[in-house]
Write an enzyme that holds these catalytic residues in place. Structure first.
Site, PDB file in Angstrom:
ATOM      1  N   ASP A  97      -7.923   8.372   0.433  1.00 55.76           N
ATOM      2  CA  ASP A  97      -8.401   7.291   1.309  1.00 55.76           C
ATOM      3  C   ASP A  97      -8.114   7.571   2.789  1.00 55.76           C
ATOM      4  OD1 ASP A  97      -9.705   5.780  -0.536  1.00 55.76           O
ATOM      5  OD2 ASP A  97      -8.088   4.337  -0.855  1.00 55.76           O
ATOM      6  N   ARG A 142       0.842  -1.198   0.000  1.00 54.23           N
ATOM      7  CA  ARG A 142       0.000   0.000   0.000  1.00 54.23           C
ATOM      8  C   ARG A 142       0.880   1.253   0.000  1.00 54.23           C
ATOM      9  NH1 ARG A 142      -5.025   1.910  -1.217  1.00 54.23           N
ATOM     10  NH2 ARG A 142      -6.072   2.986   0.494  1.00 54.23           N
ATOM     11  N   GLY A 163     -13.759  -1.932  -6.663  1.00 46.59           N
ATOM     12  CA  GLY A 163     -15.064  -1.342  -6.348  1.00 46.59           C
ATOM     13  C   GLY A 163     -15.076  -0.447  -5.140  1.00 46.59           C
ATOM     14  N   SER A 169      -7.499   1.180   3.364  1.00 42.96           N
ATOM     15  CA  SER A 169      -8.036   0.658   2.104  1.00 42.96           C
ATOM     16  C   SER A 169      -9.270  -0.195   2.378  1.00 42.96           C
ATOM     17  CB  SER A 169      -6.946  -0.188   1.440  1.00 42.96           C
ATOM     18  OG  SER A 169      -7.470  -0.888   0.342  1.00 42.96           O
ATOM     19  N   SER A 170     -10.015  -0.496   1.320  1.00 45.87           N
ATOM     20  CA  SER A 170     -11.113  -1.468   1.414  1.00 45.87           C
ATOM     21  C   SER A 170     -10.786  -2.752   0.650  1.00 45.87           C
ATOM     22  CB  SER A 170     -12.404  -0.875   0.833  1.00 45.87           C
ATOM     23  OG  SER A 170     -12.813   0.226   1.589  1.00 45.87           O
ATOM     24  N   THR A 217      -9.787   0.305  -9.398  1.00 52.58           N
ATOM     25  CA  THR A 217      -8.933  -0.707  -8.785  1.00 52.58           C
ATOM     26  C   THR A 217      -8.947  -1.944  -9.685  1.00 52.58           C
ATOM     27  OG1 THR A 217      -9.458   0.262  -6.638  1.00 52.58           O
ATOM     28  CG2 THR A 217      -8.556  -1.943  -6.561  1.00 52.58           C
ATOM     29  N   ASN A 258      -6.457   4.020  -6.980  1.00 56.13           N
ATOM     30  CA  ASN A 258      -7.668   4.685  -6.488  1.00 56.13           C
ATOM     31  C   ASN A 258      -8.593   5.059  -7.635  1.00 56.13           C
ATOM     32  OD1 ASN A 258      -9.391   5.354  -4.420  1.00 56.13           O
ATOM     33  ND2 ASN A 258      -8.669   7.442  -4.248  1.00 56.13           N
ATOM     34  N   GLU A 270      -4.394   8.011  -3.815  1.00 51.12           N
ATOM     35  CA  GLU A 270      -4.814   7.289  -2.598  1.00 51.12           C
ATOM     36  C   GLU A 270      -4.836   8.188  -1.359  1.00 51.12           C
ATOM     37  OE1 GLU A 270      -5.991   4.362  -2.883  1.00 51.12           O
ATOM     38  OE2 GLU A 270      -4.873   3.228  -4.383  1.00 51.12           O
TER      39      GLU A 270
HETATM   40  N1  GLY Z   1      -8.438   3.015  -3.191  1.00 56.04           N
HETATM   41  C1  GLY Z   1      -9.435   2.078  -2.903  1.00 56.04           C
HETATM   42  C2  GLY Z   1      -9.126   1.270  -1.702  1.00 56.04           C
HETATM   43  O1  GLY Z   1      -7.983   1.119  -1.355  1.00 56.04           O
HETATM   44  O2  GLY Z   1     -10.003   0.784  -1.072  1.00 56.04           O
END
Ligand code: GLY
Length: 556
Positions: free
Chosen positions: A408, A92, A457, A437-438, A366, A386, A405
């Protein structure tokens, strides 16, 4: 529909059907046929699934610049069959060392719109190049240069742009136009190209070649690093050589949990995805969802997601910087406590959990790919820059689209990001910190099958992986998981969002009566890539989401 991709598909199948007799059987699903083919090329050349993961990641950086790239980062969940070793390579991005908590807030204390989304200030220090080197050296069998060869070739000779690419390009064209060096690559003659036009990226090919020749120094030091720093800082960015020198991937122990006898292995912080997924599944584990009618099932899933996302906003951030009560959040008794407020006849208003702020989740970018061989070695990887085309900024001469990012992070406590996600101090900006992040790369395992899956997503990612997990629990396979109709709840906004066609009028009526605020998404969301291995027969299957333009196949 996509003539060129069918030609590529045919080409790919010819290759795989005539593959060398001793080539191991492998399933690969990715968001682009050329990235899937890059993985098979490496397998045919003697690479293992981890080499293939490097090749697919690098190929996606070239042929799907909307979703991921050398200017971004991601998470690679790995399983090595020989010793059952599992890890998450956390590549990340990190906030630059000159970043600070209020960098996106004006003198009146208001978040400046789009400053964390567009342009070089929005970019975290990329992790993808370091992760490719790390994966190749630590887990691969082939040299990095071999694993990057397909991507370099694609960047040099070009690829045909598809409809999805063009849709994303039009969405971000205004931002790309602001930066002449970006526009020169993606908007030839100042406008989007026609479908199937060939996009060549010679600068990106050179950057990939430097990485192939010199490893991490090829990107984080020397010529490429100088170009990045000059370009970014001239345009208002805040990167330094110290940032590039300091960037390191982290290896983290994956999170695990169980749901109705299924073992779930998934990403830990700095992603929130695994915790949201496991917490929601723990809440749902007391119900027999297969016996529930579709409306009750959607209600229970939405309520579980509401509670898990509430905890995301309160507790989650970079675990290298803050203490996260992971053991508590993933404890069965804690889930039982959350379940006790869950009523079958009523949606719980957000105000019972916390104050409500309106927001608009956006974006569906993503990328994800999954790889598994017939020994059970596997990779689930979700990568991102992102928003589509990231920050829209390319430093002259690098060909590298930088991420956005930084959005985020929580720019301010309670402020919403580009996905309408709310966050608190746990995810505030700090120098060298990873933004939450997700992304949710995941393995599922029951007594018969093992799966690797994930999807892009944004904030909807954990919901999509959860729905696929429930579909796995119902006994269905990858073709079904990637197609399953989707809905989503992320606490704020207090909305049950669903894809066109995902809920029947009768279900909508029943859910509205329970108190859910329903919202139909403007388009179907996600681009799930999934593979599965049957333990007994050792047979592999692969599937790519019909919403996208990817390819999931097994070589024979
Ligand atoms: N940039 C989307 C995520 O990391 O969730």
């Amino acid at each position: 529909m996509l003539k060129n991709y069918y030609i590529v598909l045919l080409f790919t199948l010819c290759w795989t059907i005539t593959a060398y007799a001793d080539t191991p059987k492998v399933a690969i699903a990715s968001a682009h046929p050329l990235a899937t083919e890059a993985g098979f090329e490496i397998i045919r050349n003697g690479g293992n699934v981890f080499d293939a993961a490097v090749a697919v990641s690098a190929a996606l950086a070239v042929v799907e610049p909307t979703g991921s790239g050398l200017g971004g980062g991601g998470y690679w969940l790995l399983h090595r069959a020989s010793d059952q070793f599992e890890t998450v390579v956390d590549g990340r991005e990190k906030a630059p060392l000159a970043a600070h908590k209020d960098m996106f807030v004006d003198s009146k204390g208001k978040v400046v719109p789009r400053l964390s989304l567009d342009g070089p200030l929005a970019a975290g220090i990329p992790g993808l190049p370091a992760a490719l080197v790390h994966l190749s050296e630590k887990y691969g069998r082939l040299p990095l240069s071999a694993n990057l060869a397909p991507a370099i070739r694609y960047a040099q000779t070009g690829f045909a742009v598809g409809n999805k690419y063009l849709k994303m390009l039009k969405f971000r064209a205004e931002v790309l136009k602001k930066y002449p060096q970006t526009a020169a690559i993606f908007l030839p003659d100042g406008k989007p190209p026609t479908v199937y036009a060939i996009l060549k990226q010679p600068d990106l090919a050179r950057t990939l070649t430097r990485l192939a020749e010199s490893g991490r120094d090829g990107f984080y030091r020397g010529d490429i690093a100088n170009k990045l720093l000059n370009g970014i800082n001239k345009a208002g960015g805040i990167w330094s050589q110290q940032d590039l020198d300091a960037y390191r991937v982290a290896e983290r122990t994956p999170l695990t949990g169980t749901y109705h006898g299924i073992k779930i292995t998934t990403a830990p912080p700095s992603s929130s995805g695994g915790i949201v997924l496991l917490e929601a599944l723990n809440i749902l584990s007391a119900y027999d969802l297969q016996q529930s009618d579709d409306s009750t099932r959607a209600h229970l899933v939405a309520e579980a997601l509401r509670r898990a996302h509430h905890d995301r906003a309160l507790y989650l951030g970079d675990s290298d910087f803050i203490a996260i009560p992971i053991a508590r959040l993933l404890n069965a008794d804690y889930a039982a406590g959350l379940r006790s407020s869950l009523r079958a006849d009523k949606a719980l208003p957000n105000s019972y959990l916390s104050g409500t702020i309106a927001g608009q989740p956006e974006g569906d970018n993503t990328t994800h790919f999954s790889i598994m061989d017939a020994e059970g070695n596997r990779v689930a990887a979700t990568l991102s820059i992102n928003f589509p085309f990231g920050s829209g900024f390319v430093a002259e001469g690098t060909g590298v689209l930088l991420n956005d990012e930084m959005d985020d992070f929580s720019s301010q406590e309670g402020a919403l990001n580009g996905y309408g996600l709310v966050g608190g101090v746990a995810n505030s900006i700090a120098p060298g910190k990873r933004m939450l992040s997700s992304m949710t790369p995941t393995f599922l395992e029951d007594d018969q099958r093992i799966a690797a899956l994930g999807t892009p997503g944004g904030s909807r990612i954990p919901s999509m992986v959860l729905l696929a997990t429930l579909d796995f629990a119902a006994g269905n396979g990858p073709e079904s998981w990637v197609q399953t109709p989707r809905f989503h709840h992320q606490f704020i906004p207090d909305v049950l969002e669903y894809e066109p066609g995902a809920l029947t009028p009768d279900q909508q009526h029943k859910l509205a009566k329970l108190g859910h605020q329903l919202k139909i998404a403007r388009y179907r969301f996600g681009d799930m890539q999934a593979v599965q291995w049957h333990k007994k027969t050792r047979s592999l299957t692969a599937a790519s989401d019909p919403r996208g333009e990817g390819l999931g196949i097994v070589n024979h």
